[in-house]
Design a protein around this motif. Structure first.
Motif, PDB file in Angstrom:
ATOM      1  N   TRP A   1       0.934  -1.099  -0.023  1.00  0.00           N
ATOM      2  CA  TRP A   1      -0.150  -0.136   0.011  1.00  0.00           C
ATOM      3  C   TRP A   1       0.800   1.182  -0.010  1.00  0.00           C
ATOM      4  O   TRP A   1       0.696   2.102  -0.912  1.00  0.00           O
TER       5      TRP A   1
ATOM      6  N   ARG B   1       2.878   1.749  -3.159  1.00  0.00           N
ATOM      7  CA  ARG B   1       2.147   1.875  -4.465  1.00  0.00           C
ATOM      8  C   ARG B   1       1.512   3.387  -4.329  1.00  0.00           C
ATOM      9  O   ARG B   1       1.822   4.155  -5.489  1.00  0.00           O
ATOM     10  N   VAL B   2       1.490   4.036  -3.396  1.00  0.00           N
ATOM     11  CA  VAL B   2       1.292   5.342  -3.093  1.00  0.00           C
ATOM     12  C   VAL B   2       2.348   6.082  -3.540  1.00  0.00           C
ATOM     13  O   VAL B   2       2.311   7.334  -3.939  1.00  0.00           O
TER      14      VAL B   2
ATOM     15  N   GLY C   1      -9.364  -0.620   1.182  1.00  0.00           N
ATOM     16  CA  GLY C   1      -8.192  -0.361   0.360  1.00  0.00           C
ATOM     17  C   GLY C   1      -8.074   1.075  -0.261  1.00  0.00           C
ATOM     18  O   GLY C   1      -7.346   1.740  -0.437  1.00  0.00           O
ATOM     19  N   ASP C   2      -9.409   1.343  -1.038  1.00  0.00           N
ATOM     20  CA  ASP C   2      -9.518   2.614  -1.782  1.00  0.00           C
ATOM     21  C   ASP C   2      -9.405   3.645  -0.805  1.00  0.00           C
ATOM     22  O   ASP C   2      -8.767   4.599  -1.483  1.00  0.00           O
TER      23      ASP C   2
ATOM     24  N   GLU D   1      -5.892   4.361   0.136  1.00  0.00           N
ATOM     25  CA  GLU D   1      -5.073   4.884  -0.791  1.00  0.00           C
ATOM     26  C   GLU D   1      -5.510   6.416  -0.962  1.00  0.00           C
ATOM     27  O   GLU D   1      -4.400   7.145  -1.046  1.00  0.00           O
ATOM     28  N   GLN D   2      -6.557   6.920  -0.713  1.00  0.00           N
ATOM     29  CA  GLN D   2      -7.061   8.243  -0.874  1.00  0.00           C
ATOM     30  C   GLN D   2      -6.223   9.000   0.189  1.00  0.00           C
ATOM     31  O   GLN D   2      -5.724   9.948   0.277  1.00  0.00           O
TER      32      GLN D   2
END
Length: 236
Positions: A99, A102-103, A126-127, A130-131
């Protein structure tokens, strides 16, 4: 001892609404005031006989400003809707290392260093996570670029039931900590003022917390995101 806190809580709620109304009024007036002023000027120029030689150029410029301010107001209202309509998180296992990496890879303006921590997983949306992290990394990069500094992300497990993710930067630090999480408050010319408020809302919806502070080891700021670990949290 027993005390009735309802009056104090209602007063706190009223004060929160007053702060939000002040910020909303400020942001909306920032767009409506130039729109009103330029509209009046264009109306006056159209009533002149004969019209000035450059009235078409003035009209183009004025209408362009009105269009830009209208678009900014539309973005502001869309941001408000995002903050007001955050859905409940849909939980599934989210491993922290992928996570974070990825960001960090999404940020192209500045290389974001990842300093690995323990292999852990949280039960989260997860979404939404991520935000949240995108907002924190973006803010850190904005700050670091002011001083040509660095940005890095790390995490640790301060206890058996929690993970803490740190986003640190070598920017100018935090000057106004009182308004950081006030919705629509921003010090950036193009900022919407919802990034941090939305991030904290996501953290709290997951049973966690978000804090911002100045670094003590050197210049810059630090965002500290704390999330609970469930029984399935991975440790290898």
């Amino acid at each position: 001892m027993l005390a009735d806190l309802r009056l104090a809580l209602r007063e706190e709620e009223r004060e929160a609404w007053r702060r939000m109304v002040r910020v909303l009024s400020h942001e909306i007036n920032n767009s409506l005031t130039p729109i009103h002023s330029i509209s009046d000027s264009l109306k006056e120029s159209l009533s002149l006989v004969p019209r000035p030689a450059d009235w078409e150029e003035d009209a183009r410029m004025g209408l362009g400003i009105i269009a830009r301010r209208s678009e900014a107001l539309g973005r502001f209202m869309s941001a408000y809707a995002r903050l007001a309509r955050l859905p409940p998180p849909r939980l599934s296992p989210v491993e922290v290392d992928p996570w974070v990496r990825r960001v960090a890879a999404l940020e192209t303006r500045l290389a974001v260093e990842v300093r690995p921590g323990p292999m852990l997983a949280v039960s989260a949306d997860g979404d939404q996570l991520e935000q949240l992290l995108i907002n924190l990394v973006r803010n850190a990069v904005d700050a670091a670029r002011e001083r040509q500094g660095r940005v890095w992300v790390s995490w640790t497990a301060p206890s058996a039931d929690a993970v803490e993710v740190w986003v640190e930067d070598e920017g100018p630090g935090l000057a106004d900590t009182a308004n950081l999480f006030v919705p629509f408050f921003t010090t950036k010319p193009e900022g919407s003022g919802i990034g941090l408020a939305l991030s904290r809302q996501i953290a709290e919806a997951h049973g966690g917390s978000l804090r911002l502070e100045n670094r003590t080891e050197g210049p810059g700021g630090r965002a500290r995101l704390r999330l609970p670990l469930n029984a399935a949290g991975l440790r290898r």
